[in-house]
Design a protein around this motif. Structure first.
Motif, PDB file in Angstrom:
ATOM      1  N   UNK A 299       0.388 -10.338  -8.077  1.00 16.00           N
ATOM      2  CA  UNK A 299      -0.719  -9.909  -8.936  1.00 16.00           C
ATOM      3  C   UNK A 299      -1.563  -8.813  -8.297  1.00 16.00           C
ATOM      4  N   UNK A 300      -1.351  -8.555  -6.982  1.00 16.40           N
ATOM      5  CA  UNK A 300      -2.143  -7.539  -6.297  1.00 16.40           C
ATOM      6  C   UNK A 300      -1.356  -6.255  -6.048  1.00 16.40           C
ATOM      7  N   UNK A 301      -0.058  -6.281  -6.346  1.00 19.25           N
ATOM      8  CA  UNK A 301       0.762  -5.095  -6.069  1.00 19.25           C
ATOM      9  C   UNK A 301       0.455  -3.943  -6.999  1.00 19.25           C
ATOM     10  N   UNK A 302      -0.131  -4.230  -8.165  1.00 26.51           N
ATOM     11  CA  UNK A 302      -0.415  -3.149  -9.093  1.00 26.51           C
ATOM     12  C   UNK A 302      -1.640  -2.334  -8.671  1.00 26.51           C
ATOM     13  N   UNK A 303      -2.356  -2.785  -7.647  1.00 27.38           N
ATOM     14  CA  UNK A 303      -3.535  -2.052  -7.203  1.00 27.38           C
ATOM     15  C   UNK A 303      -3.184  -0.679  -6.637  1.00 27.38           C
ATOM     16  N   UNK A 304      -2.056  -0.588  -5.926  1.00 28.76           N
ATOM     17  CA  UNK A 304      -1.635   0.660  -5.308  1.00 28.76           C
ATOM     18  C   UNK A 304      -0.125   0.784  -5.406  1.00 28.76           C
ATOM     19  N   UNK A 305       0.362   2.003  -5.223  1.00 27.28           N
ATOM     20  CA  UNK A 305       1.798   2.208  -5.140  1.00 27.28           C
ATOM     21  C   UNK A 305       2.341   1.491  -3.898  1.00 27.28           C
ATOM     22  N   UNK A 306       3.600   1.049  -3.946  1.00 34.55           N
ATOM     23  CA  UNK A 306       4.186   0.401  -2.765  1.00 34.55           C
ATOM     24  C   UNK A 306       4.101   1.253  -1.502  1.00 34.55           C
ATOM     25  N   UNK A 307       4.379   2.561  -1.629  1.00 30.65           N
ATOM     26  CA  UNK A 307       4.325   3.425  -0.445  1.00 30.65           C
ATOM     27  C   UNK A 307       2.910   3.503   0.114  1.00 30.65           C
ATOM     28  N   UNK A 308       1.900   3.526  -0.761  1.00 28.65           N
ATOM     29  CA  UNK A 308       0.513   3.578  -0.300  1.00 28.65           C
ATOM     30  C   UNK A 308       0.113   2.260   0.350  1.00 28.65           C
ATOM     31  N   UNK A 309       0.580   1.147  -0.214  1.00 32.83           N
ATOM     32  CA  UNK A 309       0.309  -0.157   0.396  1.00 32.83           C
ATOM     33  C   UNK A 309       0.894  -0.203   1.799  1.00 32.83           C
ATOM     34  N   UNK A 310       2.142   0.240   1.942  1.00 30.63           N
ATOM     35  CA  UNK A 310       2.790   0.203   3.255  1.00 30.63           C
ATOM     36  C   UNK A 310       2.035   1.091   4.241  1.00 30.63           C
ATOM     37  N   UNK A 311       1.641   2.269   3.792  1.00 30.30           N
ATOM     38  CA  UNK A 311       0.875   3.188   4.646  1.00 30.30           C
ATOM     39  C   UNK A 311      -0.422   2.531   5.117  1.00 30.30           C
ATOM     40  N   UNK A 312      -1.140   1.880   4.203  1.00 29.29           N
ATOM     41  CA  UNK A 312      -2.410   1.261   4.572  1.00 29.29           C
ATOM     42  C   UNK A 312      -2.210   0.042   5.465  1.00 29.29           C
ATOM     43  N   UNK A 313      -1.102  -0.679   5.273  1.00 28.42           N
ATOM     44  CA  UNK A 313      -0.782  -1.795   6.163  1.00 28.42           C
ATOM     45  C   UNK A 313      -0.571  -1.281   7.588  1.00 28.42           C
ATOM     46  N   UNK A 314       0.127  -0.155   7.725  1.00 29.68           N
ATOM     47  CA  UNK A 314       0.344   0.417   9.055  1.00 29.68           C
ATOM     48  C   UNK A 314      -0.982   0.808   9.707  1.00 29.68           C
TER      49      UNK A 314
END
Length: 403
Positions: A347-362
């Motif tokens: 339910x939280x994946x729609x907040x950002x694109x997957x690539x942006x999520x991965x970038x922010x996780x890094x």
């Protein structure tokens, strides 16, 4: 003339939309309410099969012309919306002719500059927005495109890792040439200044602009940033024959600005031992193309650069230096990227694109590791990021209600 849909539509239901009704009278169940700029034409967003399309009512000549321009810009990897189709031969219930329609794909995770400016914009965010707009104008001019109507309403912004990327959304007045003339280029920037200043004044008059933002300063700043970047990309540089490190420094500056150097033109200055150097600059896209080729992930350039850095780190850490990079990329996708995205609640994946999520996780992993004094690892970083960062972010994807 019968109703005709020409282009590359991926959804057959497009032809079933109520084309016999003027666009401003379309029933609400066909439409999605999304932020948009001001326009001289009627523009609506329609939802079909989970996709959102922007539809603009316009004369047949200009609809076909804009479709071709957007298609050409896309072919040259210029940041612009994707054309889908042109609808011609429209008539109403009484057989009276209606204007044609241009259909483009709505750019997910994007907002018009006008909508962003009408909110509370922090100074550092404003600077990145203006930088992105200046870069877009430079990229368009490098491809030979004269816009003639740059404004806050005709530009979309989208996050690109830690920066913003700007996209052209309206090419109705544009012209594509093998090379833009100096007069066209300067006139285009003068029009951009006038339009941006005018829209900023309009927002100010409507109490939609933060009191700390000066409309004239914003318009002047876009032009100043543009001219500085254009000079960096296109000006000659005179060097001594032994000073080639200066050229290396310039190439690095261009790379940092998001451009690649395709080739260098070097000529000797008459009567001296000096050389005149001009780089041939092209849009950056190496990282995008490499990531797409290796993984199938189609993302922004800065995102691609960051993901490739992580892929390369994975290669070293796993002792795969001599392994085929396609095999390494497949393992990285399966063992690093996809598990990271899957660890984020659906339910939280729609907040950002997957690539942006991965970038922010890094980024989050780096900061938390610095605080802890050791590498916390990716799983722990994902868990912390979701609980402490992502949960507070608004949805950047268009919120489309279920039918």
């Amino acid at each position: 003339m019968p109703l005709q849909l020409t282009g590359t539509p991926s959804d057959p239901d497009l032809i079933r939309l109520p084309w016999d009704v003027p666009l401003e009278e379309w029933p609400s169940h066909h439409l999605v309410s999304l932020p948009r700029g001001i326009s001289r034409h009627v523009v609506r967003f329609a939802r079909l099969s989970g996709k959102v399309y922007a539809i603009k009512e316009i004369s047949e000549y200009y609809a076909k012309r804009e479709y071709r321009l957007l298609w050409d810009l896309g072919r040259m990897d210029t940041p612009s919306v994707e054309p889908v189709a042109v609808v011609t031969g429209r008539t109403d219930a009484n057989g009276e002719p209606l204007d044609s329609a241009l259909i483009t794909q709505h750019l997910q995770f994007s907002l018009p500059y006008r909508a962003v400016m009408s909110g509370t914009v922090r100074p550092e965010t404003l600077n990145r927005l203006l930088d992105a707009l200046a870069v877009l104008l430079v990229r368009l001019h490098l491809t030979g495109f004269y816009w003639g109507d740059c404004s806050l309403s005709n530009v979309l912004f989208r996050r690109d890792a830690g920066s913003f990327a700007a996209y052209l959304v309206d090419a109705e007045t544009g012209e594509l040439h093998p090379m833009i003339s100096e007069g066209q280029r300067l006139h285009d920037i003068d029009l951009a200044h006038t339009n941006i200043f005018g829209e900023m004044l309009d927002l100010q008059a409507g109490d939609m602009l933060h009191s700390s933002i000066d409309p004239e300063e914003v318009a002047d700043s876009v032009c100043a940033r543009y001219h500085g970047l254009w000079g960096e990309l296109t000006s000659d540089e005179i060097i001594e024959e032994v000073d080639w490190h200066i050229i290396d420094q310039r190439i690095r500056r261009l790379n940092d600005l998001g451009f690649d150097v395709a080739e260098m033109m070097v000529r000797r200055k008459a009567g001296t031992g000096r050389l005149i150097v001009r780089p041939k600059v092209v849009d950056a896209g190496h990282h995008q193309r490499r990531l797409l080729r290796l993984t199938g992930l189609d993302v922004e350039e800065n995102q691609a650069r960051r993901l490739l850095n992580d892929l390369d780190s994975f290669r070293v850490s796993q002792g795969l230096r001599h392994e085929d990079e396609a095999i390494v990329a497949h393992r990285w996708l399966a063992e690093v990227f996809q598990p990271t995205i899957d660890a984020v609640p659906a339910e939280m994946r729609r907040k950002l694109e997957p690539a942006q999520i991965f970038h922010e996780v890094l980024d989050h992993r780096w900061f938390t590791s610095e605080a802890a004094g050791h590498d916390v690892g990716l799983p722990a970083a994902v868990e912390s990021y979701v609980k402490n960062v992502l949960i507070y972010k608004p949805d950047e994807k268009a919120l489309i209600p279920d039918e």
